[in-house]
Enzyme design. Structure first.
Site, PDB file in Angstrom:
ATOM      1  N   ASP A  18      -3.605  -5.133  -0.614  1.00  0.00           N
ATOM      2  CA  ASP A  18      -3.491  -4.047  -1.606  1.00  0.00           C
ATOM      3  C   ASP A  18      -3.308  -4.503  -3.058  1.00  0.00           C
ATOM      4  OD1 ASP A  18      -3.604  -2.695   0.744  1.00  0.00           O
ATOM      5  OD2 ASP A  18      -1.659  -1.716   0.591  1.00  0.00           O
ATOM      6  N   LYS A 141      -7.195   1.282   4.500  1.00  0.00           N
ATOM      7  CA  LYS A 141      -6.160   1.870   5.359  1.00  0.00           C
ATOM      8  C   LYS A 141      -5.527   3.083   4.694  1.00  0.00           C
ATOM      9  CE  LYS A 141      -2.888  -1.559   3.866  1.00  0.00           C
ATOM     10  NZ  LYS A 141      -2.149  -0.569   3.075  1.00  0.00           N
ATOM     11  N   CYS A 185       3.597  -2.861   2.579  1.00  0.00           N
ATOM     12  CA  CYS A 185       2.382  -3.261   3.299  1.00  0.00           C
ATOM     13  C   CYS A 185       2.355  -4.743   3.657  1.00  0.00           C
ATOM     14  CB  CYS A 185       1.163  -2.832   2.505  1.00  0.00           C
ATOM     15  SG  CYS A 185       1.032  -1.028   2.457  1.00  0.00           S
TER      16      CYS A 185
HETATM   17  C1  VGL Z   1       2.061   0.647  -0.153  1.00  0.00           C
HETATM   18  C2  VGL Z   1       3.529   2.395  -0.291  1.00  0.00           C
HETATM   19  C3  VGL Z   1       2.507   3.284  -0.060  1.00  0.00           C
HETATM   20  C4  VGL Z   1       1.831  -0.829  -0.214  1.00  0.00           C
HETATM   21  C5  VGL Z   1       1.029   1.536   0.085  1.00  0.00           C
HETATM   22  O1  VGL Z   1       0.683  -1.259  -0.433  1.00  0.00           O
HETATM   23  O2  VGL Z   1       2.814  -1.579  -0.038  1.00  0.00           O
HETATM   24  N1  VGL Z   1       3.301   1.093  -0.322  1.00  0.00           N
HETATM   25  N2  VGL Z   1       1.270   2.841   0.131  1.00  0.00           N
END
Ligand code: VGL
Ligand code: ZN
Length: 234
Positions: A18, A141, A185
Site C-alpha cells: 500500500d 484489496k 496492512c
Molecule cells: C490500511 C487502514 C485502512 C493500510 C488500509 O494500508 O494499512 N489501513 N486501509
C-alpha cells in the site's frame, strides 16, 4: 542482515504494501512520514527477484469508511453490538449482510477510517517511483463493499486472496514485508505470511505506523516477535 545477500536469494519475496499517496503525511488517511520510505523501498524493489505489490482499493461507500454511517466519525470503532442494537445506521449498506461480516471479524468490530484509496482516484495510485514493471503481481484489496482487507493473504472475513499459494508455487520460503501501515496492512500481512508457513523478515525502517489506537506499533512488533518473525535491520 545484508540487502545484497537477501535480495539475491530466489526463495525470498519482497512484499510492498500500500505505497499510495492517501497513506502519506498529507493524504486522506495520513500515516506520519509515510512518504519517507519510498527511496529505500525503491532500492530494495529493484533488487529482489520476486516482487509483489498490494494496492488498497475501495469502492465509494465502503464499510470501512466512517462516512458510510450516520453517527460515526473517523477513528471511531464500529461494533457488532451497536449495529445489532440499532444505534448506528448505514443508509448505504445492507444491515443484515454487514452484521454477518462483522461477526467474523477479530473483536467483532471494525475501525472506521476517513474515505481513502477510492478506486480511480489519484490517492489510490501506487507511487510511480516504485518499479511496478518488475512486479510478479499487483494485488488489489478491499474491493468488496462489505469486507475490508488489511492482509495481502486473507480478507478480514477470512477469505483467501490466493497469494500464499502463488508464492509457494514459485518456490518462495521467505517474505520481507514493507510499506504502509506498519500496524495495519503490513502487520496483518506479516502475521498471515507466518501463518502460511513463510519465514518472516521484518525491518521496521521500511514502514511507518498509523499509531491508532495508542501503542498499536508496540503491540504489532511484540506480536510479530512472539510469532517468530525475525526483526532485523537490512
Ligand atoms: C490500511 C487502514 C485502512 C493500510 C488500509 O494500508 O494499512 N489501513 N486501509
Ligand atoms: Zn483501506
Amino acid at each position: 542482515m545484508q540487502l545484497a545477500e537477501l535480495s539475491k536469494d530466489p526463495q525470498t519475496a519482497l512484499l510492498v504494501i500500500d505505497m499510495q499517496p492517501d497513506f502519506y503525511s498529507k493524504g486522506a488517511l495520513p500515516v506520519k512520514g509515510g512518504e519517507e520510505i519510498v527511496e529505500k523501498i525503491s532500492l530494495w524493489a529493484h533488487r529482489f527477484q520476486t516482487l509483489v505489490f498490494t494496492q488498497d482499493f475501495h469502492p465509494e461507500g465502503h464499510m470501512s469508511f466512517a462516512s458510510s454511517y450516520t453517527g460515526k466519525k473517523a477513528f471511531e470503532i464500529l461494533t457488532y453490538d451497536e449495529l445489532e442494537a440499532g444505534e448506528i445506521q448505514s443508509p448505504l449498506i445492507q444491515r443484515e449482510a454487514l452484521l454477518s461480516v462483522l461477526q467474523k471479524l477479530p473483536q467483532k468490530s471494525q475501525v472506521l477510517w476517513p474515505d481513502h484509496c477510492v478506486a480511480g482516484t489519484a490517492g489510490a495510485e501506487i507511487d510511480k517511483r516504485l518499479p511496478l514493471e518488475r512486479a510478479a503481481l499487483i494485488l488489489r484489496k478491499g474491493m468488496r463493499s462489505l469486507v475490508d482487507s488489511y492482509s495481502a493473504f486473507y480478507e478480514n472475513d477470512g477469505s483467501s486472496t490466493g497469494l500464499g499459494a502463488l508464492l509457494r508455487d514459485r518456490g518462495i520460503k521467505r517474505v520481507v514485508p514493507c510499506g504502509l501501515a506498519g500496524d495495519y496492512c503490513v502487520y496483518w500481512s506479516a502475521k498471515d505470511a507466518i501463518r502460511e508457513g513463510f519465514e518472516l523478515i521484518f525491518d521496521e525502517s521500511a514502514t511507518r505506523f498509523v499509531n491508532f489506537p495508542e501503542k498499536s506499533r508496540e503491540r504489532a512488533l511484540e506480536d510479530l516477535k512472539v510469532r517468530g518473525a525475525k526483526l532485523v535491520s537490512i
